[in-house]
Design an enzyme around this catalytic site. Sequence first.
Site: not given
Ligand code: DX5
Ligand code: ZN
Length: 217
Positions: A8, A33, A35, A37, A66, A68, A137, A175
Amino acid sequence: MDHLVSPSLLAANFGNLDSEVMMVNKSEADWIHLDIMDGVFVPNISFGFPVIRAVKRVAVKPLDVHLMIVDPDRYLNQFCEAGANNLTVQYEACTHLNRTATEIRNLGMKAGVAINPHTPVLLLKNILPYVDMVLIMTVNPGFGGQIFIKESYNKITELRNMIDKGQYNVLIEVDGGIDTANAIDLIDAGANVLVAGSSVFKSKDPAKTISRLKKLI
Ligand code: DX5
Ligand code: ZN
């Protein structure tokens, strides 16, 4: 099947994004990956289309995006054009998940659905024929570097049984809080794809950590 590793980028150095992506290119990682947000679905804002496009220009591996974000239907086409290969939406953010997953597939991407730690796996029963991947998650979404929630193991096992029983062609991605210490147990429980942010990018030798996650050593 052999499991996949999807580092990620949230934990990467954004001031040096090209070299971080090139490190992933040369590593044993399978996907990258990303993320997304929006500050509404989760209490954090990460990055959007310009960053995805910048990663796509350098990446040689599939982009595992991904979302969110609330109401993801507004942007499916734009994520596709920015370079997403897998597009995962949050179950809790979709009113018409069947329509959303079908649209993601129609755009030519793999469709994923993510569930928060409080969302029961059983709610996925009727969407499994319409998705390529379920993301469990293993922390509350929004931030990297959080502690893995141990109850996740039971959810993975439960989902593994549902998928095997129904003979669905669906990967289980996990994840949040994943590292070389819990990776083996996650694969044993039935996961197919490991996402890891902090444990990879904050380690001394990220490529070696990816290799350890891949070989489970
Ligand atoms: C959290 C994300 C993850 C995050 C994981 O909301 O969806 O993908 O980057 O990070 P680590 O591996 O540091 O928990
Ligand atoms: Zn993620």
